[in-house]
Write a protein that holds these residues in place. Sequence first.
Motif, short mmCIF file in Angstrom:
data_model
loop_
_atom_site.label_atom_id
_atom_site.label_comp_id
_atom_site.label_asym_id
_atom_site.label_seq_id
_atom_site.Cartn_x
_atom_site.Cartn_y
_atom_site.Cartn_z
N ALA A 2 0.90 -1.19 0.00
CA ALA A 2 0.00 0.14 -0.02
C ALA A 2 0.95 1.34 0.15
CB ALA A 2 -0.83 0.01 1.31
N VAL A 3 0.63 2.33 -0.80
CA VAL A 3 1.12 3.52 -0.88
C VAL A 3 0.23 4.46 0.01
CG1 VAL A 3 1.83 5.41 -2.16
CG2 VAL A 3 1.85 3.24 -3.19
N GLU A 4 0.93 4.81 1.22
CA GLU A 4 -0.09 6.06 2.13
C GLU A 4 0.75 7.48 1.40
OE1 GLU A 4 1.58 3.83 5.69
OE2 GLU A 4 0.63 5.69 6.42
N ILE A 5 -0.53 8.04 1.27
CA ILE A 5 -0.22 9.63 0.83
C ILE A 5 -0.77 10.55 1.81
CG2 ILE A 5 -0.58 11.34 -1.20
CD1 ILE A 5 -0.88 9.04 -3.22
N LYS A 6 0.05 11.30 2.20
CA LYS A 6 -0.28 12.29 3.24
C LYS A 6 -0.28 13.84 2.63
CE LYS A 6 0.07 10.79 7.95
NZ LYS A 6 0.81 10.45 9.00
N ILE A 7 -1.26 14.58 2.76
CA ILE A 7 -1.28 15.80 2.03
C ILE A 7 -1.36 16.63 3.20
CG2 ILE A 7 -2.14 17.45 0.43
CD1 ILE A 7 -2.85 15.13 -1.18
N VAL A 8 -0.51 17.71 3.35
CA VAL A 8 -0.67 18.68 4.36
C VAL A 8 -0.69 20.19 4.03
CG1 VAL A 8 0.42 17.29 6.28
CG2 VAL A 8 1.88 18.83 4.78
N PRO A 9 -1.29 21.19 4.52
CA PRO A 9 -1.36 22.25 4.05
C PRO A 9 -0.25 23.04 3.25
CG PRO A 9 -2.41 22.12 6.47
CD PRO A 9 -1.63 20.75 5.95
N GLY A 10 1.00 23.13 4.16
CA GLY A 10 2.09 23.70 3.57
C GLY A 10 3.62 23.14 4.09
N VAL A 11 4.51 23.69 3.78
CA VAL A 11 5.68 23.44 4.25
C VAL A 11 5.85 23.32 5.74
CG1 VAL A 11 7.04 25.67 4.03
CG2 VAL A 11 8.15 23.32 3.49
N ALA A 12 5.36 24.27 6.38
CA ALA A 12 5.43 24.25 8.03
C ALA A 12 4.88 22.81 8.55
CB ALA A 12 5.04 25.40 8.57
N ASN A 188 14.23 -0.82 -0.78
CA ASN A 188 13.29 -1.65 -0.76
C ASN A 188 13.44 -2.62 0.16
OD1 ASN A 188 11.90 -0.34 -2.87
ND2 ASN A 188 12.90 -1.47 -4.57
N ASN A 189 14.32 -2.52 1.00
CA ASN A 189 14.34 -3.53 2.22
C ASN A 189 14.11 -2.72 3.51
OD1 ASN A 189 14.95 -6.16 3.23
ND2 ASN A 189 16.70 -5.26 4.05
N ALA A 190 13.77 -1.50 3.30
CA ALA A 190 13.89 -0.45 4.61
C ALA A 190 12.43 -1.11 5.21
CB ALA A 190 13.86 0.78 4.18
N ALA A 191 12.32 -0.76 6.49
CA ALA A 191 11.21 -1.00 7.25
C ALA A 191 10.07 0.55 6.89
CB ALA A 191 11.40 -0.59 8.77
N GLU A 192 10.51 1.40 6.48
CA GLU A 192 9.77 2.63 5.93
C GLU A 192 10.69 3.53 5.00
OE1 GLU A 192 7.28 6.63 7.69
OE2 GLU A 192 7.94 4.92 9.15
N ASP A 193 9.97 3.83 3.86
CA ASP A 193 10.59 4.80 3.14
C ASP A 193 9.50 6.08 3.14
OD1 ASP A 193 11.41 2.13 1.00
OD2 ASP A 193 12.91 3.50 1.52
N LEU A 194 10.12 7.19 3.43
CA LEU A 194 9.45 8.42 3.64
C LEU A 194 9.90 9.39 2.75
CD1 LEU A 194 7.23 10.45 5.11
CD2 LEU A 194 9.22 10.74 6.70
N GLY A 228 7.64 -3.22 3.97
CA GLY A 228 7.77 -2.06 4.67
C GLY A 228 6.66 -0.92 4.42
N ARG A 229 6.82 -0.01 5.08
CA ARG A 229 5.87 1.20 4.72
C ARG A 229 6.36 2.05 3.81
NH1 ARG A 229 4.31 5.93 9.12
NH2 ARG A 229 2.35 6.52 8.23
N LEU A 230 5.48 2.74 2.86
CA LEU A 230 5.73 3.38 1.86
C LEU A 230 5.13 4.74 2.11
CD1 LEU A 230 7.28 4.48 -0.68
CD2 LEU A 230 5.53 3.53 -2.00
N LEU A 231 5.42 5.94 2.44
CA LEU A 231 4.63 7.12 2.97
C LEU A 231 4.96 8.33 2.14
CD1 LEU A 231 2.53 8.87 4.52
CD2 LEU A 231 4.38 9.09 6.11
N TRP A 232 4.22 8.95 1.27
CA TRP A 232 4.53 9.91 0.50
C TRP A 232 3.68 11.39 1.33
CZ3 TRP A 232 6.95 10.80 -4.21
CH2 TRP A 232 7.36 9.90 -4.78
N LEU A 233 4.57 12.19 1.56
CA LEU A 233 4.24 13.30 2.25
C LEU A 233 4.42 14.57 1.53
CD1 LEU A 233 3.35 14.62 5.11
CD2 LEU A 233 5.73 14.51 5.78
#
Length: 249
Positions: A2-12, A188-194, A228-233
């Motif tokens: 699963a690809v997690e996509i997290k969208i946040v308001p701005g750079v802060a 691709n062997n990581a527990a999490e790629d962010l 592992g987890r794949l998170l796109w921030l």
Amino acid sequence: MAVEIKIVPGVAALNRVAAAEFKSAAESAIADRGAFRVALSGGNTPRSVYALLAQEYKTALDWGKIHIFFGDERHVPPDHPDSNYRMANETLLSQVPIPPGNIHRIRAELNPESAASDYEAQLRAEFKLKGGELPRFDLVLLGLGDDGHTASLFPGTPALRESTRLVVANQVSRLNTFRITLTYPVLNNAAEDLFMVSGKGKAEIAASVLRKSGAPEFPAQRVQPANGRLLWLLDQDAAALLPSQEAKG
Ligand code: 6PG
């Protein structure tokens, strides 16, 4: 996967969420395994994340149990303005109580091949690897280049085909230079790629890379942790062209 996509308001907000992800990954790795091994990203986007980590978590994290590695490095000495090590040292590593022995930098002052094999040896030693074993990072921080590269895995370069080595010297003709980079087997062997992606300038490539259909076209699309987890921030500007269902994040 699963690809997690997290969208946040701005750079802060992106900085805050990325720093919080770092903190929670560190705390669980230290609780479970007594140490946290993280590979830092270079470029501009992580600067303010590292600065926030230094400000907010200087005393909140057990830096004595945190081991810092690098996903890639430019072929320059550690005091050069383009050095990813220098950037990370100025914004984070020199600001927190981390033992110098816990900082595993790429010795990019060497010739590219020697720098790559030296770093592979450092990884093998630190992760106590045997034979064809791969290191498993608790967290790998990554960026997205406007051509779809990540770490120093650039389109059309030899490193994209590497399937056994952990670190390679990658000739990037577009930049007329070499880069030293971790390879896909390691990422691709990581527990999490962010992935941390910010700004209008990245909206087009982010939409292309995160589109659901079609074979991987861009190097960043091939970061797919097997277990592992794949998170796109992304901040709102970088997510501006994502198909609406994605915008809800
Ligand atoms: C580097 C990075 C590289 C970076 C992207 C995005 O050494 O430059 O590791 O992969 O993450 O180029 O860079 P920005 O954050 O500067 O847009």
